[in-house]
Design a protein around this motif. Structure first.
Motif, PDB file in Angstrom:
ATOM      1  N   ALA A  44      -8.687 109.527  69.531  1.00  0.00           N
ATOM      2  CA  ALA A  44      -8.407 110.858  68.982  1.00  0.00           C
ATOM      3  C   ALA A  44      -6.988 111.303  69.296  1.00  0.00           C
ATOM      4  O   ALA A  44      -6.322 111.935  68.459  1.00  0.00           O
ATOM      5  CB  ALA A  44      -9.413 111.859  69.533  1.00  0.00           C
ATOM      6  N   GLU A  48      -4.222 112.183  66.423  1.00  0.00           N
ATOM      7  CA  GLU A  48      -3.662 113.525  66.304  1.00  0.00           C
ATOM      8  C   GLU A  48      -2.267 113.641  66.908  1.00  0.00           C
ATOM      9  O   GLU A  48      -1.719 114.744  66.969  1.00  0.00           O
ATOM     10  CB  GLU A  48      -4.594 114.530  66.980  1.00  0.00           C
ATOM     11  CG  GLU A  48      -6.022 114.532  66.458  1.00  0.00           C
ATOM     12  CD  GLU A  48      -6.118 114.901  64.993  1.00  0.00           C
ATOM     13  OE1 GLU A  48      -5.134 115.457  64.454  1.00  0.00           O
ATOM     14  OE2 GLU A  48      -7.170 114.635  64.379  1.00  0.00           O
ATOM     15  N   ARG A 185     -13.015 117.553  73.235  1.00  0.00           N
ATOM     16  CA  ARG A 185     -13.015 117.468  71.771  1.00  0.00           C
ATOM     17  C   ARG A 185     -12.557 118.793  71.153  1.00  0.00           C
ATOM     18  O   ARG A 185     -11.784 118.804  70.180  1.00  0.00           O
ATOM     19  CB  ARG A 185     -14.403 117.107  71.261  1.00  0.00           C
ATOM     20  CG  ARG A 185     -14.899 115.724  71.690  1.00  0.00           C
ATOM     21  CD  ARG A 185     -16.179 115.369  70.967  1.00  0.00           C
ATOM     22  NE  ARG A 185     -16.865 114.248  71.575  1.00  0.00           N
ATOM     23  CZ  ARG A 185     -17.942 114.345  72.341  1.00  0.00           C
ATOM     24  NH1 ARG A 185     -18.479 115.531  72.577  1.00  0.00           N
ATOM     25  NH2 ARG A 185     -18.496 113.269  72.861  1.00  0.00           N
ATOM     26  N   SER A 189      -9.347 119.315  68.841  1.00  0.00           N
ATOM     27  CA  SER A 189      -9.506 119.890  67.491  1.00  0.00           C
ATOM     28  C   SER A 189      -8.633 121.123  67.310  1.00  0.00           C
ATOM     29  O   SER A 189      -8.046 121.326  66.245  1.00  0.00           O
ATOM     30  CB  SER A 189     -10.982 120.248  67.255  1.00  0.00           C
ATOM     31  OG  SER A 189     -11.792 119.102  67.316  1.00  0.00           O
ATOM     32  N   ARG A 192      -5.025 119.882  66.949  1.00  0.00           N
ATOM     33  CA  ARG A 192      -4.893 118.691  66.116  1.00  0.00           C
ATOM     34  C   ARG A 192      -3.626 118.769  65.268  1.00  0.00           C
ATOM     35  O   ARG A 192      -3.042 119.839  65.055  1.00  0.00           O
ATOM     36  CB  ARG A 192      -6.111 118.542  65.213  1.00  0.00           C
ATOM     37  CG  ARG A 192      -6.234 119.609  64.144  1.00  0.00           C
ATOM     38  CD  ARG A 192      -7.533 119.471  63.374  1.00  0.00           C
ATOM     39  NE  ARG A 192      -7.625 120.419  62.282  1.00  0.00           N
ATOM     40  CZ  ARG A 192      -8.034 121.672  62.400  1.00  0.00           C
ATOM     41  NH1 ARG A 192      -8.394 122.125  63.590  1.00  0.00           N
ATOM     42  NH2 ARG A 192      -8.088 122.470  61.340  1.00  0.00           N
TER      43      ARG A 192
END
Length: 751
Positions: A44, A48, A185, A189, A192
Motif C-alpha cells: 500500500a 500510494e 489502513r 487511505s 493516499r
C-alpha cells in the motif's frame, strides 16, 4: 524496534513514574513497526507513494490508538489465563509422521553404515560420509518447520511475558490485526495519492458488482456495529436507514467475517429475508431450518474425520486388495529378476530368509547375491517397508479416532441433533406398527385377527415452535462457544424495511420477538425509517413493537464526501478526484446508487476513449433526464386532466429536448412557476418534483465541466449530494438547497 521508545532498557528515570504509559507506548511502537514491515502495508505504501516513517509518526501520535492498546493491556492483566480460547485444528497423522520418519531413517542409516563399514570400498565410504550431513540437514530442516506449529497446538496457557509482548501476552496478534492494522489502513487511505484530471482514466476496475474481501469503507455505523459485536452477547439490534444505505451489505459483510473486532472466531451468521406475506409459525420454522443448515455447514469444516464401522470395512477391503496387488507386483518383478525359475522364486526367497541369521545380514542378502537378486531384494524390501508403515498406521488411526470422538463428542451430538431438527422441520413423520395372525381349521375354516397402530406427529403450535427454536439456539450457542468453534450466533433478518405497510412490519416483529433474548444469540433486523423514528421517540409517552423489541439502533447514514471518494478509488485505482466527486453528487452518497453511477461511468469508457468530465456528466445526466421524464409524464397521465396539468404537461415534454445547462435552469424556473407549499395537491407536488430535479441537473452540468480544477473540489460540493437525497424526500427542501448552492457559487438563480 527503533526510536527512543524501542528499547525497554533505554529509558529515563522519570518514565518510571508512569510505567503503564511507557509499556503501552513501547507496545504500540513494536506493533506499528511489525505492521509496516508486513507485505500488505508495504504494498500500500508503494502504491500510494508514502514513506513508512511518515505513517509511523502519524500512528504513534494517535492518542486514540494508544488508548486502545492500553485498554487491551488492562484486559490481558485482568483476564490472566482465563478467557475464550479458539478451537485448534486437530493434528493429522501425516504431521506426526513427518517428525518420526526422518528420525527413523537417520537412525537406520547410521546403523547400516556402522555394520557395513568394514565391507565397504573406499569410494563408497567417502560417499556415505558426505551423504550423512546432507540427510541430517534435510531432516532437521523439515522437523524445524513442523515442530513450532505442533508445539503451539499442544501448549496450554498464555505465553509468558517478555519484552516482545510488552503486556499483551497471547493477544498480541489480535492487537496487530484488529487495532493497529485498521488504523494504519485508515491513515494510508486518508493520505493516499490523489489523482486530478478531467479525463476518465483508471488502472483497473475491482469488485464493482459485489463487495471486495477487505475493502469495507470504515463508516461510523460499521465501527459502531463492530463495537456492538464485541460487547453484546445477546439482544436485538435494529439496522436503520433509508433504502440503499447499505443495510444488506452490512449484513453480508458480517456473514463473511469482514465486520469482526475480537480475536475470537467470527460469529455464525444466519441470514433470512423477511417475507411480504408471512405466517409467523412458518417464518420461525424457516429460521430454525436455516440455523440447522448453518450449523451443519460449520461442523462439516470443523469436525475431524471420524470413521464409522462402514468406513473401516471399506478400508479393510482396500487394504486387502492392495496387499494382493503388491504381492503380485513383487512376484512378477522378483521372478523376472531372480536368478532362477519364475515359479520357484517364492520358494527360493523363503529358503534364503531361513538361512540368514541376525546380525549377519549383509553377506547372505547382498554380498553373496548376483546383481539381479540384489535388485529383486531391494524391490521386496521397499514393498515390505511400505506395508509395514501401512500396518503400523492402523492402530495409530484407531487411537486417534477414539481420541477425536471423545474430544468432539459434544459437536458430534450437536450435528446429529441438527440433522434431527432439520428432518422434523421438513417432514411430517408417520410411524405405523402392528401384527396379524391366522388360525386354520379343518374343512377350510379359519379364524384371523389383525391389529395396527399409526402415529402421526402433530404440527407444533406457534409457541411450541418458538420454544423449540430458543432451546436449540441456546444449546448451539453454548456448545459452539464452549468448544471454541465460534463466539456467538447472529441471526439477521433482512428486507423488513421492504414491507410497505408499517403495521404489517410491526406485526411481524411482534410475532417473532419471542425468539429474541436467547443467551449467546444476537439478532440484527433491517428496519425502515418509520421504525427508526418510532424507536427514537421512545420515552415520549408512546411505545410500539419496535420500541419494545430492540435494545439498540444502528442507523446507516449515506456516505460522506470522503467515504464516497474512498469507495470509488478502491474500485477504480487511479481515477481522478473530479469523477469521485461527480459520483458522490449524482448518487447522493447512497451506497447502492453510488455503485450504479460508478458502473455507468465505466460503461462510458467502453464507447469513448478517455472521455472528458463534461462528456461523462452530460451522458449520465441525459440518461437521468430521459428516465425521469418518463416517470413524470406517467404520473401526470394518472391525474385528472385540467388546464393547469395541460400547461405543465407541455413543459415536461420539453425536458429531454433541452441540452444546455442555462436552458435547463430556465426550464426549471418555468416548471416551478405557480408552485405553492401545499404538497398535498398532486399537480403541485409534480411541479415541485420536476422543477427541483431539472434544476439539480442544470447545476451539475454547469459545475462539472472540463474547467473544474482541483482547487474547486471543496467540501461545499457535498450540498449537491444532500440536494439529491432531498429530491426523494422533500422536493421543496431540495429546491431551497439548490438555490442556496447556486447563490454561494455565483450561478444564475432561476427566475
Amino acid at each position: 524496534m527503533t526510536g527512543e521508545w524501542s528499547d525497554p532498557r533505554a529509558f529515563d528515570a522519570g518514565w518510571l513514574d508512569d510505567f503503564a504509559s511507557w509499556t503501552a507506548r513501547a507496545a504500540l511502537e513494536s506493533l506499528v513497526d511489525e505492521a509496516l514491515a508486513g507485505p500488505e502495508l508495504a504494498g500500500a505504501l508503494r502504491r500510494e507513494s508514502l514513506r513508512a516513517t511518515d505513517v509511523r509518526e502519524g500512528l504513534l501520535e494517535n492518542e486514540s490508538l494508544l488508548a486502545k492498546i492500553r485498554m487491551l493491556q488492562d484486559q490481558v492483566s485482568a483476564e490472566g489465563a482465563s478467557g475464550f480460547r479458539p478451537r485448534g485444528r486437530p493434528v493429522r497423522v501425516s504431521e506426526l509422521g513427518w517428525l518420526l520418519i526422518p528420525f527413523v531413517l537417520e537412525v537406520g542409516y547410521l546403523s547400516l553404515l556402522q555394520r557395513a563399514w568394514d565391507a565397504m570400498p573406499v569410494f563408497l565410504r567417502i560417499f556415505a560420509v558426505l551423504a550423512l550431513p546432507c540427510g541430517l540437514v534435510a531432516a532437521v530442516a523439515r522437523m524445524s518447520r513442523r515442530t513450532p506449529e505442533l508445539r503451539a497446538r499442544f501448549t496450554s496457557g498464555p505465553a509468558e511475558f517478555g519484552d516482545e509482548q510488552l503486556g499483551l501476552g497471547r493477544r498480541r496478534p489480535f492487537a496487530l490485526r484488529e487495532i493497529v492494522l485498521p488504523e494504519a489502513r485508515d491513515f494510508i487511505s486518508a493520505h493516499r495519492l490523489l489523482h486530478y484530471g478531467t479525463e476518465l482514466v483508471f488502472e483497473k476496475q475491482c469488485e464493482l458488482y459485489e463487495e471486495a474481501t477487505g475493502d469495507v469503507v470504515p463508516t461510523a455505523a460499521a465501527k459502531r456495529l463492530r463495537r456492538i459485536l464485541e460487547r453484546a452477547g445477546t439482544g436485538a439490534i435494529a439496522l436503520g436507514g433509508q433504502r440503499g444505505s447499505g443495510k444488506t451489505t452490512a449484513i453480508l459483510s458480517l456473514q463473511r467475517g469482514l465486520i469482526h473486532g475480537t480475536e475470537n472466531p467470527a460469529p455464525l451468521v444466519v441470514v433470512a429475508a423477511a417475507p411480504a406475506n408471512y405466517d409467523a409459525r412458518d417464518f420461525v420454522l424457516h429460521l430454525h431450518g436455516l440455523l440447522c443448515k448453518a450449523v451443519l455447514d460449520l461442523l462439516w469444516n470443523e469436525l475431524p474425520p471420524v470413521r464409522s464401522w462402514r468406513s473401516w470395512l471399506r478400508r479393510g477391503a482396500r487394504l486387502s486388495a492392495d496387499l494382493i496387488g503388491s504381492a503380485a507386483v513383487a512376484w512378477a518383478i522378483g521372478g523376472w529378476l531372480w536368478d532362477g525359475s519364475f515359479t520357484r522364486f517364492p520358494i527360493e526367497l523363503g529358503l534364503l530368509l531361513r538361512r540368514i541369521h541376525f546380525p549377519d545380514l549383509i553377506d547372505p542378502l547382498w554380498t553373496d547375491q548376483p546383481a539381479g537378486n540384489r535388485i529383486a531384494l531391494i524391490v521386496i524390501v521397499l514393498l515390505a517397508l511400505r506395508w509395514t508403515l501401512k500396518v503400523l498406521r492402523i492402530p495409530i488411526d484407531v487411537l486417534l479416532d477414539a481420541v477425536q470422538r471423545k474430544r468432539s463428542a459434544g459437536l458430534l451430538e450437536l450435528e446429529a441433533d441438527a440433522r434431527r431438527q432439520l428432518d422434523r422441520i421438513r417432514y411430517l413423520q408417520t410411524h405405523t406398527s402392528g401384527w396379524s395372525g391366522k388360525l386354520l381349521f379343518p374343512g377350510s375354516a379359519d379364524l384371523g385377527r389383525t391389529q395396527s397402530t399409526q402415529r402421526a406427529e402433530q404440527q407444533l403450535t406457534h409457541p411450541e415452535v418458538v420454544a423449540e427454536f430458543r432451546a436449540f439456539a441456546q444449546r448451539t450457542a453454548g456448545l459452539l462457544r464452549g468448544e471454541g468453534v465460534t463466539d456467538r450466533l447472529v441471526v439477521a433478518i433482512d428486507e423488513l424495511d421492504k414491507i410497505g405497510e408499517q403495521e404489517k412490519a410491526q406485526q411481524l416483529v411482534n410475532d417473532v420477538k419471542g425468539i429474541f433474548g436467547v443467551p449467546g444469540c444476537l439478532y440484527l433486523v433491517a428496519v425502515s425509517d418509520d421504525a427508526v423514528l418510532s424507536f427514537e421517540q421512545r420515552g415520549l409517552a408512546m411505545r410500539d413493537a419496535f420500541d419494545s423489541a430492540f435494545s439498540e439502533l444502528v442507523r446507516l447514514e449515506p456516505f460522506t464526501q470522503d467515504e464516497s471518494r474512498l469507495w470509488i478509488a478502491q474500485r477504480l485505482p487511479g481515477v481522478p478526484e473530479q469523477f469521485c466527486h461527480l459520483g458522490h453528487c449524482l448518487s447522493g452518497g447512497l451506497p447502492r446508487d453510488l455503485r450504479r453511477v460508478t458502473i455507468d461511468m465505466v460503461d462510458v469508457t467502453t464507447e469513448l476513449y478517455q472521455p472528458s468530465l463534461s462528456a461523462v456528466t452530460s451522458i449520465l445526466l441525459r440518461a437521468e433526464l430521459t428516465a425521469k421524464t418518463s416517470a413524470f409524464t406517467g404520473q401526470a397521465r394518472a391525474l385528472e386532466q385540467t388546464t393547469e396539468l395541460a400547461q405543465l404537461w407541455t413543459k415536461l415534454l420539453r425536458i429531454p429536448e433541452t441540452r444546455e445547462a442555462a436552458e435547463l435552469a430556465a426550464l426549471a424556473a418555468e416548471l416551478h412557476e405557480g408552485a405553492t407549499h401545499d404538497l398535498a395537491t398532486p399537480v403541485n407536488l409534480l411541479r415541485h418534483h420536476s422543477s427541483a430535479f431539472v434544476l439539480f441537473c442544470a447545476t451539475m452540468l454547469e459545475l462539472f465541466t472540463d474547467a473544474l480544477t482541483d482547487d474547486r473540489l471543496t467540501p461545499a460540493l457535498h450540498q449537491l449530494a444532500v440536494a439529491r437525497r432531498h429530491l426523494a424526500l422533500d422536493p421543496h427542501l431540495a429546491w431551497s438547497t439548490l438555490t442556496d448552492f447556486r447563490k454561494a457559487h455565483d450561478l444564475a438563480l432561476p427566475e
